[in-house]
Design a protein around this motif. Structure first.
Motif, PDB file in Angstrom:
ATOM      1  N   PRO A  99      -2.023  11.544   4.881  1.00  0.00           N
ATOM      2  CA  PRO A  99      -2.741  10.704   3.906  1.00  0.00           C
ATOM      3  C   PRO A  99      -3.791  11.453   3.107  1.00  0.00           C
ATOM      4  O   PRO A  99      -4.211  10.976   2.047  1.00  0.00           O
ATOM      5  CB  PRO A  99      -3.382   9.621   4.787  1.00  0.00           C
ATOM      6  N   ALA A 100      -4.241  12.615   3.584  1.00  0.00           N
ATOM      7  CA  ALA A 100      -5.253  13.368   2.832  1.00  0.00           C
ATOM      8  C   ALA A 100      -4.725  13.796   1.470  1.00  0.00           C
ATOM      9  O   ALA A 100      -5.488  13.895   0.498  1.00  0.00           O
ATOM     10  CB  ALA A 100      -5.695  14.598   3.626  1.00  0.00           C
ATOM     11  N   SER A 101      -3.451  14.069   1.392  1.00  0.00           N
ATOM     12  CA  SER A 101      -2.874  14.475   0.108  1.00  0.00           C
ATOM     13  C   SER A 101      -1.900  13.427  -0.406  1.00  0.00           C
ATOM     14  O   SER A 101      -1.871  13.133  -1.601  1.00  0.00           O
ATOM     15  CB  SER A 101      -2.137  15.812   0.264  1.00  0.00           C
ATOM     16  N   GLY A 102      -1.100  12.846   0.496  1.00  0.00           N
ATOM     17  CA  GLY A 102      -0.062  11.939   0.039  1.00  0.00           C
ATOM     18  C   GLY A 102       1.003  12.716  -0.732  1.00  0.00           C
ATOM     19  O   GLY A 102       1.069  13.934  -0.678  1.00  0.00           O
ATOM     20  N   TYR A 103       1.827  11.979  -1.464  1.00  0.00           N
ATOM     21  CA  TYR A 103       2.868  12.625  -2.251  1.00  0.00           C
ATOM     22  C   TYR A 103       2.307  13.065  -3.598  1.00  0.00           C
ATOM     23  O   TYR A 103       1.613  12.315  -4.272  1.00  0.00           O
ATOM     24  CB  TYR A 103       4.054  11.685  -2.468  1.00  0.00           C
ATOM     25  N   THR A 108      -4.388  18.242  -2.040  1.00  0.00           N
ATOM     26  CA  THR A 108      -5.431  17.263  -1.744  1.00  0.00           C
ATOM     27  C   THR A 108      -6.184  16.901  -3.022  1.00  0.00           C
ATOM     28  O   THR A 108      -5.899  17.424  -4.106  1.00  0.00           O
ATOM     29  CB  THR A 108      -6.406  17.816  -0.694  1.00  0.00           C
ATOM     30  N   PHE A 109      -7.169  16.021  -2.895  1.00  0.00           N
ATOM     31  CA  PHE A 109      -7.898  15.510  -4.060  1.00  0.00           C
ATOM     32  C   PHE A 109      -8.461  16.656  -4.907  1.00  0.00           C
ATOM     33  O   PHE A 109      -9.098  17.572  -4.388  1.00  0.00           O
ATOM     34  CB  PHE A 109      -9.046  14.597  -3.585  1.00  0.00           C
ATOM     35  N   HIS A 138       0.806  -1.217   0.000  1.00  0.00           N
ATOM     36  CA  HIS A 138       0.000   0.000   0.000  1.00  0.00           C
ATOM     37  C   HIS A 138       0.844   1.275   0.000  1.00  0.00           C
ATOM     38  O   HIS A 138       0.301   2.364  -0.170  1.00  0.00           O
ATOM     39  CB  HIS A 138      -0.960   0.004   1.205  1.00  0.00           C
ATOM     40  N   HIS A 139       2.165   1.164   0.199  1.00  0.00           N
ATOM     41  CA  HIS A 139       3.049   2.329   0.132  1.00  0.00           C
ATOM     42  C   HIS A 139       4.016   2.258  -1.048  1.00  0.00           C
ATOM     43  O   HIS A 139       4.776   3.197  -1.279  1.00  0.00           O
ATOM     44  CB  HIS A 139       3.867   2.469   1.415  1.00  0.00           C
TER      45      HIS A 139
END
Length: 504
Positions: A302-306, A366-367, A259-260
């Protein structure tokens, strides 16, 4: 089978808003538009691909006809071995170095014109004989040959284009330390050494630029990483650095988990692309540091991640904190000469300061990236009020602001400016309330209007896009950034407290 699933994943993700997307635009660094146009023309002759229309009529046609450093195809066949400085020099980068070398030789040697007419000679200039004139021309040619021979006889030091120079000085070549700058430096030292540093006064002093000698501790204070009380600074630094390396021990091994895995893979691909013309960032040890910083930040948010572009935001902090321990040229410094403790402190400080920056602009990543979309729309409205002619010029040739300003917001103009200029720009951003999230909008507007003449001279879609993605800032220094910031402050003073003023 695993490679096939990976390929399907990237194709599927490329269609999702907010997922990792290819960023359209010029390869780093910014180039002279004329040089880039010639390079594109030469490539088109080699490829010899017949086109129905000579000019691209839309952005999508332009994107299809232009190769880019961010093509998804590059990810499919990426070599994970640490690349050398020469390997990462693309044709565009080599063309940039050639252009800078040519300009440099012109500055060093000014040859006489070989074909001079009587009308070109001033009235008060007397040539004694034709043999004297011939001797003058021969000596000029000899100087030119000697200068070129001298440049070719020094292969040990790589030629670093001006865009890659990180030295903190004006483009005009002014002395690095004047009497006024010594006075400012002394004022900074008094502020920083006081028992409780007056942060408001520190911001006021930092707005026009921070001296190199005190920039590391000033940035730590302005970013909110260090407390104002001098007695609390050392234990705070120790605690935060230990906390960061606690994250490394706890989370970094999970980069190989399923998952990463995709996040780490994209980070691993993007890091060699970070400032490819600067040898410092091509060192394996530096790239490992960046990988850890970006991966730990991504899994803790985790809301945006890389997202592509965040890798650029580490570099100014890393260079500033490295300069605290290096007196020579930072761009060529070998970090293996530093102790392990020093490297660990630089890494941890870069992580925390970057995290503080991103906390204020996280909606950019973010998304669906709503922060960037909102800022680009605000930029369009602002430009339509302050320079309607430029705005209408874009509309006439169907240029959308998102096509060039997305990168300006996503990378905070780091792809448009040399790194030395970015560091100077961030002195002011950290001194301004909401500098990265709010004041940056007015800097982008001032930056765009700076090129109004060049923009109005372009009369087709492709020419405008090539100009806006290759703005010639290679020779910029503190003086140009100071003028840009002054104009941005004027725009903010006029429009920030009157948002309806720039709305139709």
């Amino acid at each position: 089978m695993a490679a096939e699933n990976s390929k399907q994943f990237w194709k599927r993700s490329a269609k999702l808003p907010g997922s990792i997307q290819p960023v359209y635009g010029a390869q780093h660094p910014p180039l002279d538009p004329r040089l880039t146009k010639n390079f594109i023309k030469e490539r088109s002759k080699v490829n010899a691909v017949p086109l129905k229309n000579k000019k691209a009529s839309s952005f999508h046609e332009f994107a299809r006809n232009t190769s880019d450093a961010w093509d998804i195809g590059d990810d499919e066949e990426e070599d994970f071995s640490p690349p050398s400085f020469q390997t990462l020099n693309s044709k565009v980068a080599l063309a940039t170095a050639a252009q800078v070398l040519e300009n440099h030789s012109k500055l060093r040697v000014k040859p006489e014109r070989s074909q001079s007419t009587t009308s070109d000679i001033p009235a008060n200039y007397v040539i004694k004989s034709s043999s004297d004139a011939q001797l003058s021309r021969n000596s000029s040619d000899s100087c030119l040959r000697n200068a070129l021979h001298k440049q070719q006889s020094l292969p040990l030091r790589p030629i670093i284009p001006l865009v890659a120079r990180i030295s903190d000085q004006n483009a005009s070549g002014a002395p690095p330390m004047t009497v006024r700058e010594k006075t400012r430096l002394e004022k900074f030292r008094q502020l920083l050494s006081s028992h409780n540093t007056d942060l408001d006064e520190l911001r006021k002093c930092s707005w026009p630029g921070v001296p190199r000698e005190v920039r590391p501790v000033t940035w730590r204070l302005l970013s909110g990483y260090l407390p104002a009380n001098t007695e609390r600074r050392k234990p705070t630094l120790q605690r935060k650095r230990e906390e960061y390396f606690g994250f490394i021990e706890q989370y970094y091994d999970s980069r190989n988990e399923e998952h990463h895995q995709d996040t780490y893979r994209q980070i691993h691909i993007d890091i060699p692309r970070t400032n490819p013309l600067i040898p410092l960032f091509q060192q394996p040890l530096v790239q490992e540091i960046f990988e850890r910083i970006l991966f730990i930040w991504a899994i803790r948010h985790p809301a945006s991640g890389y997202v592509q572009g965040i890798n650029d935001l580490v570099t100014p902090f890393f260079v500033v904190f490295l300069s605290e321990h290096v007196e020579e040229d930072v761009e060529n410094f070998d970090v293996t000469n530093l102790s392990q403790d020093v490297l660990r402190s630089i890494e941890a400080d870069s992580f925390w300061c970057m995290s503080k920056l991103l906390d204020g602009i996280q909606d950019n990543y973010t998304f669906a990236q709503p922060g960037i979309q909102k800022k680009v729309k605000a930029l369009e409205e602002l430009v339509s009020r302050i320079d309607e002619q430029v705005h209408n010029h874009f509309r006439r040739y169907e240029v959308e602001y998102l096509q060039f300003a997305f990168r300006w917001m996503n990378n905070l103009l780091m792809r448009e400016l040399p790194l030395r200029c970015t560091i100077r720009l961030w002195d002011t951003y950290q001194s301004e309330p909401e500098g990265f999230s709010h004041f940056h909008l007015y800097v982008c507007a001032a930056f765009l209007i700076k090129w109004r003449k060049e923009i109005l001279d372009e009369e087709d879609f492709q020419g405008l896009l090539m100009l806006l993605q290759n703005l010639p800032t290679i020779h910029w220094g503190n003086e140009e950034i100071g003028l840009l910031l002054a104009e941005a402050y004027r725009l903010k003073y006029m429009f920030a407290d009157a948002p309806n003023h720039y709305r139709r």
